[in-house]
Design an enzyme around this catalytic site. Structure first.
Site, PDB file in Angstrom:
ATOM      1  N   HIS A 277       0.871  -1.181   0.000  1.00  0.00           N
ATOM      2  CA  HIS A 277       0.000   0.000   0.000  1.00  0.00           C
ATOM      3  C   HIS A 277       0.908   1.231   0.000  1.00  0.00           C
ATOM      4  CE1 HIS A 277      -2.901   2.884   1.734  1.00  0.00           C
ATOM      5  NE2 HIS A 277      -3.857   2.028   1.450  1.00  0.00           N
TER       6      HIS A 277
ATOM      7  N   ASP B  40       2.535  -4.700   8.043  1.00  0.00           N
ATOM      8  CA  ASP B  40       1.349  -3.885   7.797  1.00  0.00           C
ATOM      9  C   ASP B  40       0.149  -4.829   7.871  1.00  0.00           C
ATOM     10  OD1 ASP B  40      -0.810  -2.597   6.755  1.00  0.00           O
ATOM     11  OD2 ASP B  40       0.194  -1.873   4.944  1.00  0.00           O
TER      12      ASP B  40
ATOM     13  N   GLN C  46      -5.114  -5.378   6.839  1.00  0.00           N
ATOM     14  CA  GLN C  46      -6.124  -6.282   6.277  1.00  0.00           C
ATOM     15  C   GLN C  46      -6.120  -7.657   6.945  1.00  0.00           C
ATOM     16  OE1 GLN C  46      -8.424  -5.245   4.267  1.00  0.00           O
ATOM     17  NE2 GLN C  46      -7.527  -3.330   3.530  1.00  0.00           N
TER      18      GLN C  46
ATOM     19  N   CYS D 120      -4.735   2.432  -3.776  1.00  0.00           N
ATOM     20  CA  CYS D 120      -3.457   2.858  -3.164  1.00  0.00           C
ATOM     21  C   CYS D 120      -2.341   1.848  -3.395  1.00  0.00           C
ATOM     22  CB  CYS D 120      -3.604   3.134  -1.669  1.00  0.00           C
ATOM     23  SG  CYS D 120      -4.767   4.447  -1.296  1.00  0.00           S
TER      24      CYS D 120
ATOM     25  N   LYS E  14     -10.954  -0.108   9.972  1.00  0.00           N
ATOM     26  CA  LYS E  14     -11.192  -1.327   9.182  1.00  0.00           C
ATOM     27  C   LYS E  14     -11.597  -2.507  10.062  1.00  0.00           C
ATOM     28  CE  LYS E  14      -8.191   0.214   5.485  1.00  0.00           C
ATOM     29  NZ  LYS E  14      -6.927   0.070   4.751  1.00  0.00           N
TER      30      LYS E  14
HETATM   31  C1  PLP Z   1      -5.935   0.759   4.514  1.00  0.00           C
HETATM   32  C2  PLP Z   1      -4.551   0.278   4.418  1.00  0.00           C
HETATM   33  C3  PLP Z   1      -3.465   1.066   4.813  1.00  0.00           C
HETATM   34  C4  PLP Z   1      -3.620   2.485   5.280  1.00  0.00           C
HETATM   35  O1  PLP Z   1      -4.524   2.622   6.299  1.00  0.00           O
HETATM   36  P1  PLP Z   1      -4.956   4.101   6.764  1.00  0.00           P
HETATM   37  O2  PLP Z   1      -6.065   3.841   7.699  1.00  0.00           O
HETATM   38  O3  PLP Z   1      -5.390   4.825   5.528  1.00  0.00           O
HETATM   39  O4  PLP Z   1      -3.761   4.716   7.379  1.00  0.00           O
HETATM   40  C5  PLP Z   1      -2.207   0.536   4.732  1.00  0.00           C
HETATM   41  N1  PLP Z   1      -2.014  -0.709   4.301  1.00  0.00           N
HETATM   42  C6  PLP Z   1      -3.024  -1.505   3.916  1.00  0.00           C
HETATM   43  C7  PLP Z   1      -2.749  -2.894   3.466  1.00  0.00           C
HETATM   44  C8  PLP Z   1      -4.325  -1.040   3.955  1.00  0.00           C
HETATM   45  O5  PLP Z   1      -5.332  -1.825   3.555  1.00  0.00           O
END
Ligand code: PLP
Length: 420
Positions: free
Chosen positions: A128, A205, A208, A374, A231
């Site tokens: 991302h 990260d 998800q 993104c 999320k």
């Molecule tokens: C949504 C997302 C982000 C960023 O999250 P924010 O809430 O916009 O800071 C980073 N990495 C992944 C894989 C995402 O799905």
């Protein structure tokens, strides 16, 4: 899980989400944009309401009753988040605005101060933008070099390529746990173990993964992990950074201000211990408390149940998409057990542009995403300008997938008749 159990789960939880019970463009809403943000259960909305109607006050500052209540609730939520990801210590959880801010915290505090010219950072092509741009900035400032793990022929993380990139120059491996575009579940534990063999730090990260499956930071043995509250049923404006205690203690402050200090003089200051060292200024108090409520909610359902249900639902989604010859789904196929793939599908259809598709489906009350999600570099790798994406959560049902597929078929046929 049998179909009946599964239906019972979704049926039981849907009542908890007021927003789902509305019509959009005259049709019942089908919300399939959960990878962008999830909906919020009543319990989380109640936590916000309760805070502002009963406890609103600043944290860690006052000795009066409201301030004590606000502080207790804010810190209790930290305990909940720590337990949720199985952190060894509550101090290892730092509240941030979102995952992006959590990554920037590590990039500025650790990366900018720690990396030297020629040091290597390994990312993947599926990151991302939030896990790419902070490291581009670090690399520009420090002279560190970015390396990228490519996709294997299945459009998943290429573990062999990753191994070939590791060396004694590797200082950091920062990888997405579950891709928000390909839906693949990356082998995080193996990625971390291999990085540690080379003395490198590991950031996961987990935006998800944390909302959809059990994530155990001690088992994965990552050095840092980031996620966003919005999320995982919590409000926007709150996310968190997990970091190993010694590492966090050794890192200098990121943002300066109130709350993060021990003693302040005109020319210098000493800082509070973690986690407060990294929480400058008045934090998102209500949102943090509501994040705690979201964690309570998810844990009451059970992450194992959520994961099992989403596996079944995803298998059904992929099976149904496969019945439309024009549809090309990106990312790996799930294995025989339905694993290795999270609950989303990015796809293109020959004739219809993803944005047009999203607009047409919206006419039927169906919310899907269209764009680059993104992940622009990844879209270049898969030779797509943009994709459409349907992403599920545990409150979605087979009936909703059926409605989505029916509308998708109609759109594909309609455009096919025009352009075909
Ligand atoms: C949504 C997302 C982000 C960023 O999250 P924010 O809430 O916009 O800071 C980073 N990495 C992944 C894989 C995402 O799905």
């Amino acid at each position: 899980m049998t179909v009946t159990q599964e239906r019972t789960l979704a049926a039981a939880v849907r009542a908890d989400f007021p927003i789902l019970h509305q019509e959009v463009n005259g049709k019942p809403l089908v919300y399939l944009d959960n990878a962008a943000t999830s909906q919020k259960p009543q319990r989380v909305l109640d936590a916000l309401q309760h805070y502002y109607t009963q406890d609103n006050s600043n944290v860690h500052r006052g000795v009066h009753t409201l301030s004590a209540r606000a502080t207790d609730a804010y810190e209790a939520a930290r305990d909940k988040v720590a337990a949720f990801v199985n952190a060894a210590r509550r101090e290892e959880i730092i509240y941030t605005r979102n995952a992006s801010e959590a990554i920037n915290l590590v990039a500025y505090s650790w990366g900018m101060n720690h990396l030297k010219p020629g040091d290597e950072i390994i990312l993947s092509v599926m990151e991302h933008h939030s896990n790419l741009i902070p490291w581009q900035l670090v690399a520009q400032r420090t002279g560190a070099v970015l390396k990228f793990v490519e996709l294997n022929p299945d459009e998943a993380f290429d573990l062999e390529h990753y191994k070939s990139l590791l060396s004694d120059r590797t200082r950091l491996v920062s990888i997405v746990h579950v891709s928000n575009t390909l839906g693949c579940v990356n082998p995080a534990k193996e990625i971390a173990a291999l990085a540690h063999e080379h003395g490198a730090k590991v950031l996961l990260d987990a935006c998800q993964s944390v909302p959809h499956m059990t994530v155990d930071v001690q088992d994965l043995d990552c050095d840092w992990l980031v996620a966003s509250g919005h999320k995982m049923c919590a409000p926007t404006g709150i996310g968190f950074l997990y970091g190993k205690l010694d590492l966090l203690r050794a890192m200098p402050p990121f943002l300066g201000g109130g709350e993060m200090i021990a003693d302040v003089f005109l020319d210098h200051s000493t800082y509070a211990d973690v986690p407060h060292k990294f929480e400058a200024g008045t934090p998102a108090i209500a949102e943090a408390i509501a994040l705690g409520a979201a964690v309570d909610y998810l844990m009451a359902i059970g992450m194992d149940k959520i994961e099992a249900y989403e596996h079944e639902l995803t298998a059904y989604l992929l099976e149904q998409l496969a019945t439309i010859p024009e549809v090309r789904v990106y990312g790996p196929k799930p294995n025989a057990d339905g694993e290795g793939r999270a609950s989303l599908a990015s796809f293109t259809t020959g004739a219809v542009h993803p944005h047009d598709l999203s607009t047409i489906l919206d006419q039927s009350g169906i919310a899907i995403r269209a764009g680059h999600h993104c992940t622009q570099p990844l879209h270049r790798c898969i030779n797509a300008q943009s994709t459409a994406r349907a992403s599920l959560y545990f409150y979605n049902t087979r009936e909703e997938i059926d409605r989505f597929i029916t509308s998708l078929k109609e759109a594909v046929e309609f455009f096919g008749s025009i352009f075909g």
